[in-house]
Design a protein around this motif. Structure first.
Motif, PDB file in Angstrom:
ATOM      1  N   UNK A  93      39.711 -78.169  24.145  1.00 23.25           N
ATOM      2  CA  UNK A  93      38.336 -78.655  24.038  1.00 23.25           C
ATOM      3  C   UNK A  93      37.325 -77.629  24.521  1.00 23.25           C
ATOM      4  N   UNK A  94      37.790 -76.614  25.250  1.00 21.59           N
ATOM      5  CA  UNK A  94      36.879 -75.609  25.774  1.00 21.59           C
ATOM      6  C   UNK A  94      35.967 -76.141  26.862  1.00 21.59           C
ATOM      7  N   UNK A  95      36.330 -77.276  27.450  1.00 21.21           N
ATOM      8  CA  UNK A  95      35.452 -77.962  28.390  1.00 21.21           C
ATOM      9  C   UNK A  95      35.800 -77.625  29.835  1.00 21.21           C
ATOM     10  N   UNK A  96      34.809 -77.237  30.597  1.00 28.01           N
ATOM     11  CA  UNK A  96      34.993 -76.995  32.031  1.00 28.01           C
ATOM     12  C   UNK A  96      34.543 -78.244  32.785  1.00 28.01           C
ATOM     13  N   UNK A 129      25.712 -77.704  25.705  1.00 29.39           N
ATOM     14  CA  UNK A 129      25.252 -76.307  25.668  1.00 29.39           C
ATOM     15  C   UNK A 129      26.081 -75.402  26.571  1.00 29.39           C
ATOM     16  N   UNK A 130      26.477 -75.927  27.735  1.00 30.21           N
ATOM     17  CA  UNK A 130      27.265 -75.095  28.657  1.00 30.21           C
ATOM     18  C   UNK A 130      28.746 -75.479  28.661  1.00 30.21           C
ATOM     19  N   UNK A 131      29.115 -76.441  27.803  1.00 30.71           N
ATOM     20  CA  UNK A 131      30.515 -76.862  27.679  1.00 30.71           C
ATOM     21  C   UNK A 131      31.110 -77.243  29.033  1.00 30.71           C
ATOM     22  N   UNK A 132      30.411 -78.150  29.717  1.00 33.39           N
ATOM     23  CA  UNK A 132      30.874 -78.546  31.048  1.00 33.39           C
ATOM     24  C   UNK A 132      30.567 -80.016  31.307  1.00 33.39           C
ATOM     25  N   UNK A 133      31.476 -80.670  32.026  1.00 36.06           N
ATOM     26  CA  UNK A 133      31.257 -82.051  32.453  1.00 36.06           C
ATOM     27  C   UNK A 133      30.480 -82.013  33.762  1.00 36.06           C
ATOM     28  N   UNK A 134      29.365 -82.754  33.811  1.00 37.88           N
ATOM     29  CA  UNK A 134      28.533 -82.798  35.010  1.00 37.88           C
ATOM     30  C   UNK A 134      28.278 -84.256  35.405  1.00 37.88           C
TER      31      UNK A 134
END
Length: 139
Positions: A6-9, A37-42
């Protein structure tokens, strides 16, 4: 570390706040959002211990996907106080297909980062995660 599929951080803050919810019980719930946009879970929202399940469910957007954890307190038939941590994958029918696919493909990887989840629920509309369903899955 990003996941190759998934490319997700996952932001370290997500793991830290989840640990606080689990061990210190200083949050009732946490709503997580994928920042495409930053491919991250926040973290989108932290619910205080006084907040209710209604506060939690109303904090989920009607037309966007989210992940959430909810610390559910309940009393068993034997009159024991217990709590279970629910992981809810919220994907309303009205959300974008791309968003639904992104959340679905990242879910297992993200869930593994949160050690201590006891029940998982998939919901596409509020009726699929009503308090009665939560209570039924907790017992």
């Amino acid at each position: 570390m990003a996941n190759s599929s998934s490319g997700m951080a996952v932001d370290d803050e997500c793991k830290l706040k989840f640990l606080e919810l689990k061990t210190k019980r200083i949050y009732r719930f946490i709503v997580f959002k994928i920042e495409e946009k930053i491919q991250q879970v926040t973290i989108e929202k932290l619910g205080s211990p006084e907040e209710t399940y209604d506060d939690f469910s109303s904090s989920l957007p009607a037309d966007e996907c989210r992940y959430a954890v909810f610390d559910f307190d309940f009393t068993t038939d034997e009159n024991c106080q217990k709590s279970k941590i629910f992981f809810i994958a919220w994907a309303p029918e009205t959300s974008r297909v791309r968003s639904k696919m992104l959340y679905a493909s990242s879910k297992d990887r993200f869930k593994r980062e949160l050690d201590g989840i006891q029940v998982e629920l998939q919901a596409t509309d509020p009726s699929e995660m009503s308090i009665d369903i939560i209570r039924g899955r907790a017992l």
